[in-house]
Write an enzyme that holds these catalytic residues in place. Structure first.
Site, mmCIF file in Angstrom:
data_model
loop_
_atom_site.group_PDB
_atom_site.id
_atom_site.type_symbol
_atom_site.label_atom_id
_atom_site.label_comp_id
_atom_site.label_asym_id
_atom_site.label_seq_id
_atom_site.Cartn_x
_atom_site.Cartn_y
_atom_site.Cartn_z
ATOM 1 N N ASN A 211 -27.815 9.966 -16.780
ATOM 2 C CA ASN A 211 -26.397 10.130 -16.444
ATOM 3 C C ASN A 211 -25.974 11.600 -16.498
ATOM 4 O O ASN A 211 -25.192 12.059 -15.656
ATOM 5 C CB ASN A 211 -25.521 9.285 -17.371
ATOM 6 C CG ASN A 211 -25.392 7.864 -16.856
ATOM 7 O OD1 ASN A 211 -25.940 7.540 -15.793
ATOM 8 N ND2 ASN A 211 -24.698 7.017 -17.575
ATOM 9 N N CYS A 263 -18.861 5.461 -17.284
ATOM 10 C CA CYS A 263 -20.105 5.951 -17.898
ATOM 11 C C CYS A 263 -20.243 7.465 -17.967
ATOM 12 O O CYS A 263 -20.466 8.008 -19.043
ATOM 13 C CB CYS A 263 -21.309 5.359 -17.165
ATOM 14 S SG CYS A 263 -21.455 3.584 -17.443
ATOM 15 N N ARG A 331 -11.365 3.192 -15.379
ATOM 16 C CA ARG A 331 -11.687 4.023 -16.538
ATOM 17 C C ARG A 331 -11.968 5.472 -16.118
ATOM 18 O O ARG A 331 -12.837 5.736 -15.304
ATOM 19 C CB ARG A 331 -12.874 3.425 -17.306
ATOM 20 C CG ARG A 331 -12.480 2.155 -18.067
ATOM 21 C CD ARG A 331 -13.638 1.539 -18.824
ATOM 22 N NE ARG A 331 -14.448 0.662 -17.997
ATOM 23 C CZ ARG A 331 -15.442 -0.109 -18.461
ATOM 24 N NH1 ARG A 331 -15.734 -0.090 -19.743
ATOM 25 N NH2 ARG A 331 -16.124 -0.888 -17.652
#
Ligand SMILES: NC(=O)c1ccc[n+]([C@@H]2O[C@H](COP(=O)([O-])OP(=O)(O)OC[C@H]3O[C@@H](n4cnc5c(N)ncnc54)[C@H](O)[C@@H]3O)[C@@H](O)[C@H]2O)c1
Length: 459
Positions: A211, A263, A331
């Site tokens: 990520n 994320c 989010r």
């Protein structure tokens, strides 16, 4: 195999439904009684393309069920997956492991016979050790192996990602653990997905490293976009020009308003904290996070600079609110700092999103929500494309222009050909498209000029 999935959110529900579709017997557990009641009624609590059909088929085939009580499914399971949330901890940005540890304690007391407990949630390095300790403390006689199996699916393409993964990472040194997880994922070997066994701590780090690297790629091209604007280059072509080099690759090189979502922001923050705990400074990741936060805040200024005057009393039509298309997830969406900044500057904001408006209303209660892009544009001085939903890629520009009071068209995802938009009387502003570097060709040609590039900004 019999599987218990603890946590029935984006990851738990998709993973559970896909495992059931492979032929396993899956029970999805969630503390949220409303969510489980909805699933019992056949309602899907999240928006994910294709998930309703997949869930319905596997419920009908009796391979997939839902409950709020983990005791029986855990006792019966060969593998128990922990897929609960690991949000950023308030104050310091560390991953909040409260839900993971609570789930581990509950699982411990329900275990019966040999079981593999698998952490699918994204968790800091060493969490597997603590989960193992908690389980042995709560149930010293438990015959258990704790493994790590990070999840790489992207919302919006989650089912495909789960069924056709680039790789599956399983972190455990234990032979029995490897055998069970090898059996769980065996159906995917038909798709030739590489199953990679590693140490547990390595698997935990792989997820964060992946990520952080993707977030770095996005942030790099965003900085190139800023430079392109100043020097009169076109970042789309820069991205293509570098991305066609196989060592770089074309994906995640699409300039935009900065990354958001459930994320990337939280995982980059957590990775920095993990490193700090081990006395290592991750300067690149720190820079990525800082640059991205600034960028998201700067988007409102980009709108006011484009208008060239105060936004007080002006109406801005915002198209797209979710952090990316094909999800209802808000989010850390770039739309939130953008809209907040516009309101702070005195603008009136109208917005439309194909599926995200219910969630958006909780984050952004003070704006006006509209049923479609044209209603949204009514009386607006500026239209801003924030999320690249397919619905926004082929707008009727003539109609859009007619609805508006002004003519400023700001395309934060570069999904339009500037000449095509300007043909309809708009003033176009994209991201990283210097004034002299407008895409060549007929102005009314394609409005998705860069077909060679895969949209990024997603997880
Ligand atoms: N969303 C993504 O795209 C994605 C992708 C890869 C990895 N992840 C990781 O997967 C994990 C889950 O993410 P998500 O987006 O699915 O979260 P989510 O918030 O959508 O779902 C988590 C669910 O767990 C439930 N829960 C919490 N504690 C529980 C308990 N003790 N027992 C039963 N249920 C419990 C919550 O009620 C909630 O429904 C996170 O660590 C995330 O970082 C997410």
């Amino acid at each position: 195999m019999r599987i218990a999935m603890i946590g029935t959110g984006y990851v738990g529900l998709v993973s559970g439904a896909c495992f059931a579709d492979f032929g396993h017997e899956v029970t999805c557990v969630d503390k949220d009684a409303g969510k489980i009641a909805a699933l019992h009624k056949g309602e899907i609590p999240i928006f994910e393309p294709g998930l309703d059909v997949l869930v319905a088929a596997n419920v009908k085939a009796r391979r997939l069920s839902f409950t709020t009580d983990l005791k029986t499914p855990v006792a019966d399971a060969d593998a128990v997956f922990i897929a609960v949330g690991t949000p950023s901890r308030r104050g310091d940005g560390h991953a909040d492991l409260t839900y993971v540890y609570a789930a581990a304690r509950e699982i411990a007391s329900a275990l019966s016979g040999f079981t593999v407990v698998v952490t699918k949630s994204t968790v800091p390095v060493g969490t597997g050790d603590e989960v193992e300790r908690i389980i042995h403390e709560a149930n010293p006689s438990a015959d258990v192996v704790v493994a790590s199996n990070p999840e790489f699916l992207r919302e919006g393409a989650a089912i495909r990602d789960f069924k056709f993964p680039d790789r599956i990472v399983v972190g455990t040194d234990d032979e029995r653990g490897r055998k069970v997880l090898g059996d769980v994922y065996r159906p995917l070997s038909l798709n030739q997905a590489p199953l990679m066994f590693t140490k547990r701590r390595t698997a935990e780090l792989i997820k964060y490293a992946a990520n952080a690297f993707l977030a770095t790629k996005i942030t790099f091209i965003n900085e190139m976009a800023d430079l392109s604007e100043k020097v009169g280059a076109d970042v789309q072509e820069v991205a293509r020009g570098i991305g066609l080099d196989n060592r770089i690759g074309t994906k995640f090189l699409h300039a935009g308003p900065g990354f958001g979502g459930s994320c990337f922001p939280k995982d980059t923050r957590a990775l920095i904290k993990i490193a700090q705990d081990y006395d290592v400074q991750l300067r690149i990741v720190e820079a990525v996070l800082g640059v991205n936060d600034n960028r998201k805040r700067a988007m409102a200024r980009k709108v006011s600079n484009a208008v060239g005057a105060s936004l007080r009393g002006k109406t801005v039509a915002v198209l797209g609110l979710t952090f990316k298309p094909d999800t209802d997830d808000m989010r850390e969406a770039p739309s939130i700092p953008l809209v907040t900044g516009l309101l702070d500057m005195g603008a009136k904001v109208r917005a439309h999103d194909p599926v995200g408006m219910e969630h958006a209303k909780k984050e952004l209660p003070e704006i006006e929500y509209c049923g479609d892009p044209y209603e949204c544009a009514l009386g607006a001085d500026v239209v801003v494309i924030v999320t690249e939903w397919t619905q926004f890629r082929a707008l009727d520009l003539l109609r859009l222009k007619r609805e508006m009071a002004g003519c400023m068209f700001i395309d934060l995802r570069n999904i339009y050909n500037p000449l095509e938009v300007e043909y309809f009387g708009f003033t176009y502003r994209g991201v990283g498209r210097g004034a002299t570097a407008v895409t060549e060709g007929h102005p009314r040609g394609t409005n998705v000029p860069d077909v060679g590039l895969v949209q990024a900004g997603s997880e």
